[in-house]
Design a protein around this motif. Sequence first.
Motif, short mmCIF file in Angstrom:
data_model
loop_
_atom_site.label_atom_id
_atom_site.label_comp_id
_atom_site.label_asym_id
_atom_site.label_seq_id
_atom_site.Cartn_x
_atom_site.Cartn_y
_atom_site.Cartn_z
N ALA A 1 65.22 27.39 48.01
CA ALA A 1 65.04 28.82 48.33
C ALA A 1 63.89 29.00 49.31
O ALA A 1 63.98 29.81 50.25
N MET A 2 62.81 28.27 49.13
CA MET A 2 61.67 28.42 50.04
C MET A 2 61.98 27.86 51.43
O MET A 2 61.46 28.36 52.43
N ILE B 1 64.27 34.30 43.98
CA ILE B 1 65.55 33.58 43.88
C ILE B 1 65.33 32.16 43.38
O ILE B 1 66.02 31.69 42.46
N GLY B 2 64.35 31.46 43.95
CA GLY B 2 64.09 30.09 43.54
C GLY B 2 63.65 29.98 42.10
O GLY B 2 64.11 29.11 41.34
N LEU B 3 62.75 30.88 41.68
CA LEU B 3 62.27 30.84 40.30
C LEU B 3 63.38 31.16 39.30
O LEU B 3 63.52 30.50 38.27
N LEU B 4 64.17 32.18 39.60
CA LEU B 4 65.26 32.55 38.70
C LEU B 4 66.28 31.42 38.57
O LEU B 4 66.71 31.09 37.46
N ASN B 5 66.67 30.83 39.70
CA ASN B 5 67.63 29.73 39.64
C ASN B 5 67.06 28.52 38.91
O ASN B 5 67.78 27.85 38.17
N GLY B 6 65.77 28.26 39.14
CA GLY B 6 65.14 27.14 38.43
C GLY B 6 65.09 27.36 36.93
O GLY B 6 65.38 26.46 36.14
N LEU B 7 64.73 28.57 36.49
CA LEU B 7 64.66 28.87 35.07
C LEU B 7 66.03 28.84 34.41
O LEU B 7 66.19 28.31 33.30
N GLY C 1 69.64 38.84 48.35
CA GLY C 1 69.96 38.40 49.70
C GLY C 1 70.17 36.92 49.87
O GLY C 1 70.01 36.39 50.98
N GLN C 2 70.53 36.22 48.80
CA GLN C 2 70.84 34.79 48.94
C GLN C 2 72.02 34.61 49.90
O GLN C 2 73.05 35.25 49.73
#
Length: 584
Positions: A75-76, A273-279, A326-327
């Motif tokens: 995501a980053m 987005i990155g944090l949510l997908n990681g969790l 917005g992914q």
Amino acid sequence: MASFIRRLRITLAQGDALPQLALLGVLAGLITSGTILLFRFAIEGPLTTYLENGDSENFEALAPWLRFFLPLSGAMLVAFIFARLSAQSRMVGISHVLERLKHHQGHMPFSNFLAQFFAGIICALSGQSSGREGPAVHLGAASGSIMGRKFQLPSRHIQLLLASGVAAAISASFNTPIAGVIFAMEVIVMGYSFVSLIPIILASVAGALLTRLVYGAEPAFTVPPLQMRSLLEFPFLLAEGLIMGALAALFIWICVKTAQKAPKSIWLRFLIIGLLNGLFALAIPAMMGIGYDTVNQALTGQLPWMLLISFALAKLCISGFNLGLGQPAGAIGPMLFIGACAGGAIGEMGNYFAPDIASATGYYAMLGMAAMMSACLQAPLTALMTLLELTNNPNILLPAMLVVVIANLTASEVFKQKGLFSRLLQLRGLSTDTSPVELMLRQNSVLSVAEKNIKVVPKFATIDTLKLALSGNPTWLVIHAEKGILAALAASDVANLLMDDEVLKQWLEQNEDDDPTLNLMAIPGQRLTCQSISMRANLQEALDIMIDEQVECLTIHYGKEVNTASVMGIIEHDKIHNYYRYAH
């Protein structure tokens, strides 16, 4: 070659030219399928290399810390790329395709194509919960549009090639050529016509053939040959339609609400987005990636009902958040995942409470996929045809029609939710609604209504020049000067003036060195104020220009240069209105 392209442009601008359109459709299908294959190779190649057992879906085998940091780093990386792009170049996905078709005559920018291509790959490689069909639709639409612009084709044919690319993209992604055609017509073009169907069908066939040459003829999912066991199942089907419609409405609501509340900062949005997908990946590893392995397990009845419900709700939430934030990934894959799991859970419950009546779990999972896709897109024919081609089982169509219609009505009438992509466009103040008149105008070129019997004459013309111009009995004389085209003058008024010697003498201007001339901008006669337009334009573009510029006609030009040699005809405001009032 250049002369052939020139003839092709003129032929396409003046009429439908079905044989030429058919060949262009095939070419668009081949280019699109090649692009989709490259996109899939870029995803599947690395995944089969670094995931265990060479399984491109086996994210579950990764260590927990890697399941968290992989989506976050992906995501980053996308944020790093998007932060260097303009706001317009960051627009991707199916909603972007609809916007460009509706408001930009189907012209898809190449910068957005590149952004979608690489961002879609990064999202998939980093295990984010996403689909590849949304990016595939964008890439297919852009391939057709860019090809049409390279050939400098009329706008209506660029739009047709865009739709051809979309059909080929869906066909190549799912190995479903008929569903590709229906999707392009129902979701993208939002209308049907014989002329547009031919190239779109051929593009879809070309896309399927090239994909089958590489991947074989197997469909995207492993589908058992199931069918309805008893007419007593209809209460279960009714319940499934209601539940899928409610889930679709909830999915759209989450997407829209998240988009409304999303922070403006690119970095902050993609960090979330990155944090949510990681969790989510830490808690439920099956959420990572496209998830077709889980869909296949649901279709073959390998998952218990608790897992199915958990997977459906988790995928609905994380995919809704991703799309709203917005992914740059797809929504169709998650729709199918949610539908398969939720439908499978309904099948498990049906088999628990009525084992002698309910069909197999996979049967309800298949119906759930079609119902969820249809309710989210508001595209029942696309969903039904996709289901038919995936299952190769016509017996499933009757119950599927019932479930799909109930799901659509539940989402649209009970929960008042429009199609997902229409709702996302509404947030930006845009609309995909098109009136029948506007649709008809967009499908016809300016040359189809133009008055081609014209002559171009200078502002100060001698009598001999005018007599030569009038010898061909033109309808209009297009007046030009050093600054360009000035106006269109009725040829009959000039002819009448030349026949009246007494009146003619009053308007003749004597020059010392030249023959007497007439100032065509001063003599009495019917004149139309003019602006210019390319022969590639359609009638809707012409009408928009006339309204914006407050002119009565447009001179139609070949190529990019606006000069006397490039004039091909003129089009009048009243002719356009008469065309849609009386000709159609």
